[in-house]
Write a protein that holds these residues in place. Structure first.
Motif, PDB file in Angstrom:
ATOM      1  N   LYS A  33     -18.077 -81.333 -25.364  1.00  0.00           N
ATOM      2  CA  LYS A  33     -16.639 -81.641 -25.442  1.00  0.00           C
ATOM      3  C   LYS A  33     -15.760 -80.609 -24.724  1.00  0.00           C
ATOM      4  O   LYS A  33     -14.548 -80.809 -24.602  1.00  0.00           O
ATOM      5  CB  LYS A  33     -16.207 -81.753 -26.910  1.00  0.00           C
ATOM      6  N   ALA A  34     -16.362 -79.517 -24.266  1.00  0.00           N
ATOM      7  CA  ALA A  34     -15.588 -78.428 -23.653  1.00  0.00           C
ATOM      8  C   ALA A  34     -14.876 -78.877 -22.381  1.00  0.00           C
ATOM      9  O   ALA A  34     -15.397 -79.674 -21.608  1.00  0.00           O
ATOM     10  CB  ALA A  34     -16.494 -77.246 -23.341  1.00  0.00           C
ATOM     11  N   ARG A  54     -14.088 -70.699 -26.853  1.00  0.00           N
ATOM     12  CA  ARG A  54     -12.991 -70.194 -27.683  1.00  0.00           C
ATOM     13  C   ARG A  54     -13.061 -70.751 -29.112  1.00  0.00           C
ATOM     14  O   ARG A  54     -13.332 -71.929 -29.311  1.00  0.00           O
ATOM     15  CB  ARG A  54     -11.642 -70.613 -27.083  1.00  0.00           C
ATOM     16  N   ASN A  55     -12.772 -69.890 -30.081  1.00  0.00           N
ATOM     17  CA  ASN A  55     -12.631 -70.302 -31.484  1.00  0.00           C
ATOM     18  C   ASN A  55     -11.920 -69.177 -32.243  1.00  0.00           C
ATOM     19  O   ASN A  55     -11.395 -68.247 -31.637  1.00  0.00           O
ATOM     20  CB  ASN A  55     -13.992 -70.663 -32.105  1.00  0.00           C
ATOM     21  N   ILE A 106     -19.495 -73.304 -16.671  1.00  0.00           N
ATOM     22  CA  ILE A 106     -19.960 -74.656 -16.380  1.00  0.00           C
ATOM     23  C   ILE A 106     -19.813 -75.584 -17.587  1.00  0.00           C
ATOM     24  O   ILE A 106     -19.889 -76.809 -17.448  1.00  0.00           O
ATOM     25  CB  ILE A 106     -21.449 -74.618 -15.909  1.00  0.00           C
ATOM     26  N   ALA A 107     -19.579 -75.035 -18.766  1.00  0.00           N
ATOM     27  CA  ALA A 107     -19.519 -75.845 -19.991  1.00  0.00           C
ATOM     28  C   ALA A 107     -18.626 -77.075 -19.833  1.00  0.00           C
ATOM     29  O   ALA A 107     -18.938 -78.145 -20.358  1.00  0.00           O
ATOM     30  CB  ALA A 107     -19.050 -74.995 -21.174  1.00  0.00           C
ATOM     31  N   GLY A 108     -17.539 -76.936 -19.097  1.00  0.00           N
ATOM     32  CA  GLY A 108     -16.629 -78.057 -18.903  1.00  0.00           C
ATOM     33  C   GLY A 108     -17.221 -79.204 -18.096  1.00  0.00           C
ATOM     34  O   GLY A 108     -16.688 -80.309 -18.105  1.00  0.00           O
ATOM     35  N   LEU A 109     -18.322 -78.946 -17.401  1.00  0.00           N
ATOM     36  CA  LEU A 109     -18.971 -79.977 -16.589  1.00  0.00           C
ATOM     37  C   LEU A 109     -20.212 -80.574 -17.257  1.00  0.00           C
ATOM     38  O   LEU A 109     -20.748 -81.564 -16.786  1.00  0.00           O
ATOM     39  CB  LEU A 109     -19.355 -79.421 -15.216  1.00  0.00           C
TER      40      LEU A 109
END
Length: 139
Positions: A33-34, A54-55, A106-109
């Motif tokens: 989900k990032a 982030r959290n 890369i988490a967003g991809l």
């Protein structure tokens, strides 16, 4: 013409969400989900940088890190205490607030779960396609 390129790749984030990974489902879902702006670099001032999602933990960590970095004699033990057990809380317990969800930019991809075999095959396919497309540059 000189061609510069990668000699390797770092792919841990994508393997976290692999079917075979024993990371907590919350960790896998956070990566899937990032968005591209959902990671942050912590520990830069200590010389031990770690990129994480982030959290609440990262918000507190960055606040304490900034406070301590501005002091003549920083108390890095405060950061050590905040981070103690945080990776386990993410990977094993799936604690979304106080876990340290290590992930690359890369988490967003990364948008789906796959098997390790599928992940490796996709890298091999991309590599072969790139080599074929650029082969004339090496002749």
């Amino acid at each position: 013409a000189l061609m510069l390129g990668a000699v390797g790749i770092q792919v841990g984030t994508r393997f976290v969400v692999a079917d075979e990974s024993n990371a907590h489902d919350n960790f896998k879902e956070r990566i899937i989900k990032a968005k591209d702006i959902d990671t942050v670099l912590t520990g830069e001032s200590t010389g031990h940088p770690v990129r994480v999602l982030r959290n609440k933990l990262t918000k507190e960590y960055l606040k304490v890190e900034k406070e301590e970095a501005s002091k003549a004699n920083p108390d890095w033990d405060k950061l050590e205490a905040l981070g103690s057990g945080a990776l386990r809380r993410a990977v094993v317990e799936g604690n979304l607030d106080t876990g340290s969800f290590m992930a690359g930019q890369i988490a967003g991809l990364v948008d789906k779960r796959e098997t390790v075999s599928e992940i490796i095959q996709s890298y091999m396919t991309e590599c072969k396609e790139t080599i074929a497309a650029r082969a004339s540059e090496w002749l």
